[in-house]
Design a protein around this motif. Structure first.
Motif, PDB file in Angstrom:
ATOM      1  N   ARG A 136     -16.502   2.803  31.631  1.00 18.95           N
ATOM      2  CA  ARG A 136     -16.543   1.410  32.075  1.00 18.95           C
ATOM      3  C   ARG A 136     -16.109   1.278  33.531  1.00 18.95           C
ATOM      4  NH1 ARG A 136     -13.372  -2.247  28.156  1.00 18.95           N
ATOM      5  NH2 ARG A 136     -14.277  -3.892  29.407  1.00 18.95           N
ATOM      6  N   PHE A 137     -15.100   2.031  33.935  1.00 24.09           N
ATOM      7  CA  PHE A 137     -14.653   1.988  35.323  1.00 24.09           C
ATOM      8  C   PHE A 137     -15.785   2.448  36.251  1.00 24.09           C
ATOM      9  CE2 PHE A 137     -12.540   3.676  39.095  1.00 24.09           C
ATOM     10  CZ  PHE A 137     -11.784   2.579  39.460  1.00 24.09           C
ATOM     11  N   LEU A 138     -16.426   3.557  35.916  1.00 26.80           N
ATOM     12  CA  LEU A 138     -17.539   4.057  36.734  1.00 26.80           C
ATOM     13  C   LEU A 138     -18.702   3.068  36.744  1.00 26.80           C
ATOM     14  CD1 LEU A 138     -17.450   7.805  35.720  1.00 26.80           C
ATOM     15  CD2 LEU A 138     -16.935   6.858  37.983  1.00 26.80           C
ATOM     16  N   ASP A 139     -18.951   2.419  35.629  1.00 33.18           N
ATOM     17  CA  ASP A 139     -20.016   1.427  35.576  1.00 33.18           C
ATOM     18  C   ASP A 139     -19.716   0.251  36.502  1.00 33.18           C
ATOM     19  OD1 ASP A 139     -22.537   0.477  34.391  1.00 33.18           O
ATOM     20  OD2 ASP A 139     -21.261  -1.129  33.588  1.00 33.18           O
ATOM     21  N   HIS A 140     -18.456  -0.159  36.559  1.00 32.69           N
ATOM     22  CA  HIS A 140     -18.093  -1.256  37.476  1.00 32.69           C
ATOM     23  C   HIS A 140     -18.194  -0.812  38.938  1.00 32.69           C
ATOM     24  CE1 HIS A 140     -17.183  -4.200  34.472  1.00 32.69           C
ATOM     25  NE2 HIS A 140     -16.284  -3.425  33.895  1.00 32.69           N
ATOM     26  N   LEU A 141     -17.909   0.457  39.236  1.00 36.01           N
ATOM     27  CA  LEU A 141     -18.126   0.962  40.599  1.00 36.01           C
ATOM     28  C   LEU A 141     -19.607   0.857  40.959  1.00 36.01           C
ATOM     29  CD1 LEU A 141     -15.949   4.225  40.776  1.00 36.01           C
ATOM     30  CD2 LEU A 141     -15.422   2.000  41.772  1.00 36.01           C
TER      31      LEU A 141
ATOM     32  N   LEU B 114      -6.640   7.056  39.905  1.00 35.52           N
ATOM     33  CA  LEU B 114      -6.086   8.078  40.799  1.00 35.52           C
ATOM     34  C   LEU B 114      -6.903   9.365  40.769  1.00 35.52           C
ATOM     35  CD1 LEU B 114      -2.236   7.624  40.354  1.00 35.52           C
ATOM     36  CD2 LEU B 114      -3.653   7.005  42.323  1.00 35.52           C
ATOM     37  N   LEU B 115      -7.408   9.725  39.615  1.00 32.40           N
ATOM     38  CA  LEU B 115      -8.218  10.947  39.529  1.00 32.40           C
ATOM     39  C   LEU B 115      -9.478  10.815  40.370  1.00 32.40           C
ATOM     40  CD1 LEU B 115      -8.463  13.717  38.105  1.00 32.40           C
ATOM     41  CD2 LEU B 115      -9.840  12.557  36.386  1.00 32.40           C
ATOM     42  N   LEU B 116     -10.140   9.670  40.282  1.00 34.35           N
ATOM     43  CA  LEU B 116     -11.360   9.473  41.057  1.00 34.35           C
ATOM     44  C   LEU B 116     -11.096   9.350  42.556  1.00 34.35           C
ATOM     45  CD1 LEU B 116     -13.380   7.170  38.664  1.00 34.35           C
ATOM     46  CD2 LEU B 116     -13.825   9.559  39.220  1.00 34.35           C
ATOM     47  N   ALA B 117      -9.917   8.931  42.928  1.00 29.04           N
ATOM     48  CA  ALA B 117      -9.566   8.882  44.349  1.00 29.04           C
ATOM     49  C   ALA B 117      -9.419  10.298  44.901  1.00 29.04           C
ATOM     50  CB  ALA B 117      -8.285   8.088  44.559  1.00 29.04           C
ATOM     51  N   ALA B 118      -9.123  11.244  44.039  1.00 25.04           N
ATOM     52  CA  ALA B 118      -9.078  12.669  44.381  1.00 25.04           C
ATOM     53  C   ALA B 118      -8.108  12.997  45.515  1.00 25.04           C
ATOM     54  CB  ALA B 118     -10.492  13.183  44.707  1.00 25.04           C
ATOM     55  N   GLY B 119      -7.021  12.241  45.607  1.00 27.23           N
ATOM     56  CA  GLY B 119      -6.014  12.520  46.617  1.00 27.23           C
ATOM     57  C   GLY B 119      -6.351  11.999  48.003  1.00 27.23           C
ATOM     58  N   ARG B 120      -7.435  11.263  48.132  1.00 29.36           N
ATOM     59  CA  ARG B 120      -7.866  10.755  49.438  1.00 29.36           C
ATOM     60  C   ARG B 120      -7.479   9.306  49.664  1.00 29.36           C
ATOM     61  NH1 ARG B 120     -13.622  13.297  48.079  1.00 29.36           N
ATOM     62  NH2 ARG B 120     -13.041  12.159  46.217  1.00 29.36           N
ATOM     63  N   GLN B 121      -6.712   8.740  48.740  1.00 29.11           N
ATOM     64  CA  GLN B 121      -6.351   7.339  48.814  1.00 29.11           C
ATOM     65  C   GLN B 121      -5.262   7.095  49.857  1.00 29.11           C
ATOM     66  OE1 GLN B 121      -5.932   9.377  46.229  1.00 29.11           O
ATOM     67  NE2 GLN B 121      -3.909   9.150  45.339  1.00 29.11           N
TER      68      GLN B 121
ATOM     69  N   ASN C 264     -23.070  -4.906  49.957  1.00 27.34           N
ATOM     70  CA  ASN C 264     -22.110  -3.818  49.783  1.00 27.34           C
ATOM     71  C   ASN C 264     -22.724  -2.437  49.996  1.00 27.34           C
ATOM     72  OD1 ASN C 264     -20.044  -5.549  49.206  1.00 27.34           O
ATOM     73  ND2 ASN C 264     -20.143  -5.269  46.999  1.00 27.34           N
ATOM     74  N   PHE C 265     -24.036  -2.316  49.859  1.00 27.95           N
ATOM     75  CA  PHE C 265     -24.641  -0.987  49.908  1.00 27.95           C
ATOM     76  C   PHE C 265     -24.628  -0.379  51.311  1.00 27.95           C
ATOM     77  CE2 PHE C 265     -28.238   1.967  50.179  1.00 27.95           C
ATOM     78  CZ  PHE C 265     -27.795   2.894  49.257  1.00 27.95           C
ATOM     79  N   ASN C 266     -25.185  -1.050  52.275  1.00 26.55           N
ATOM     80  CA  ASN C 266     -25.258  -0.513  53.635  1.00 26.55           C
ATOM     81  C   ASN C 266     -24.348  -1.253  54.597  1.00 26.55           C
ATOM     82  OD1 ASN C 266     -27.010   1.651  53.336  1.00 26.55           O
ATOM     83  ND2 ASN C 266     -28.799   0.308  53.366  1.00 26.55           N
ATOM     84  N   SER C 267     -23.202  -1.652  54.112  1.00 24.03           N
ATOM     85  CA  SER C 267     -22.262  -2.384  54.953  1.00 24.03           C
ATOM     86  C   SER C 267     -21.629  -1.460  55.985  1.00 24.03           C
ATOM     87  CB  SER C 267     -21.146  -2.986  54.096  1.00 24.03           C
ATOM     88  OG  SER C 267     -21.673  -3.933  53.213  1.00 24.03           O
ATOM     89  N   ASP C 268     -21.123  -2.067  57.040  1.00 27.51           N
ATOM     90  CA  ASP C 268     -20.367  -1.307  58.026  1.00 27.51           C
ATOM     91  C   ASP C 268     -18.942  -1.164  57.494  1.00 27.51           C
ATOM     92  OD1 ASP C 268     -19.274  -0.101  60.247  1.00 27.51           O
ATOM     93  OD2 ASP C 268     -19.171  -1.957  61.413  1.00 27.51           O
ATOM     94  N   TRP C 269     -18.672  -0.049  56.889  1.00 31.11           N
ATOM     95  CA  TRP C 269     -17.380   0.165  56.247  1.00 31.11           C
ATOM     96  C   TRP C 269     -16.373   0.811  57.162  1.00 31.11           C
ATOM     97  CZ3 TRP C 269     -16.257  -1.927  51.707  1.00 31.11           C
ATOM     98  CH2 TRP C 269     -17.307  -2.335  50.908  1.00 31.11           C
ATOM     99  N   GLY C 270     -16.779   1.203  58.334  1.00 32.33           N
ATOM    100  CA  GLY C 270     -15.837   1.886  59.212  1.00 32.33           C
ATOM    101  C   GLY C 270     -15.585   3.296  58.716  1.00 32.33           C
TER     102      GLY C 270
ATOM    103  N   GLN D 191     -14.103  -0.664  46.240  1.00 32.32           N
ATOM    104  CA  GLN D 191     -14.880  -0.528  45.013  1.00 32.32           C
ATOM    105  C   GLN D 191     -13.946  -0.391  43.817  1.00 32.32           C
ATOM    106  OE1 GLN D 191     -17.100   2.953  46.326  1.00 32.32           O
ATOM    107  NE2 GLN D 191     -18.965   1.877  45.767  1.00 32.32           N
ATOM    108  N   SER D 192     -12.918   0.417  43.993  1.00 27.73           N
ATOM    109  CA  SER D 192     -11.963   0.665  42.921  1.00 27.73           C
ATOM    110  C   SER D 192     -11.243  -0.613  42.533  1.00 27.73           C
ATOM    111  CB  SER D 192     -10.962   1.734  43.369  1.00 27.73           C
ATOM    112  OG  SER D 192     -10.036   1.989  42.364  1.00 27.73           O
ATOM    113  N   GLU D 193     -10.840  -1.396  43.514  1.00 30.34           N
ATOM    114  CA  GLU D 193     -10.157  -2.660  43.226  1.00 30.34           C
ATOM    115  C   GLU D 193     -11.073  -3.587  42.431  1.00 30.34           C
ATOM    116  OE1 GLU D 193      -8.074  -6.437  45.513  1.00 30.34           O
ATOM    117  OE2 GLU D 193      -8.778  -4.748  46.687  1.00 30.34           O
ATOM    118  N   PHE D 194     -12.337  -3.644  42.810  1.00 25.74           N
ATOM    119  CA  PHE D 194     -13.314  -4.458  42.087  1.00 25.74           C
ATOM    120  C   PHE D 194     -13.404  -4.006  40.624  1.00 25.74           C
ATOM    121  CE2 PHE D 194     -17.639  -4.885  40.450  1.00 25.74           C
ATOM    122  CZ  PHE D 194     -17.894  -6.227  40.631  1.00 25.74           C
TER     123      PHE D 194
END
Length: 132
Positions: free
Chosen positions: A25-30, A80-87, A39-45, A54-57
């Motif tokens: 369900r979490f991946l589906d919401h992502l 946290l697992l999906l963030a893979a330490g890059r958060q 959101n797809f081609n936004s300027d995300w910096g 995306q995760s917060e959403f």
């Protein structure tokens, strides 16, 4: 047999939500977040801000449906697992504080005892990854 209703994103009342369903369900919401116009081609910096947004959403969509402490612990581990330490440090601290609060109220072994063998093994493995 309890069956997840994919069309309506519902799980039978009173039943514990399985770990696989929580991370699905979490991946589906992502995925749903990525389909929102703009959101797809936004300027995300630069950096991991995109994942955190995306995760917060996804997190805000799923958390209200999780009632049991073990379910709430599971979603924190998935995030946290999906963030893979890059958060970012603040993102990491927020979710680790949630984990600590859950474990302050409930012993990990008590929570794990609610899970079947395969589910417990998968969850324990993911928990170990997040704890390193």
């Amino acid at each position: 047999m309890n069956v997840y209703d994919f069309a309506n994103d519902t799980w039978p009342d009173g039943e514990r939500v399985p770990y696989k369903l929580i991370h699905w369900r979490f991946l589906d919401h992502l995925y749903q977040y990525s389909r929102i116009p703009g959101n797809f081609n936004s300027d995300w910096g630069t950096g991991w801000d995109r994942y955190e947004q995306q995760s917060e959403f996804a997190y805000e969509k799923i958390v209200p449906s999780l009632q049991r402490p073990v379910e709430k612990l599971m979603i924190e581990i998935v995030v946290l697992l999906l963030a893979a330490g890059r958060q970012s440090p603040s993102f990491d601290e927020f979710h680790r504080n949630k984990i600590a609060a859950i474990l302050d109220d409930s012993a990990l072994e008590d929570l794990m005892s609610m899970l079947g063998h395969d589910e417990r093994r998968e969850f324990r493995d993911d928990l170990a990854i997040v704890q390193t």
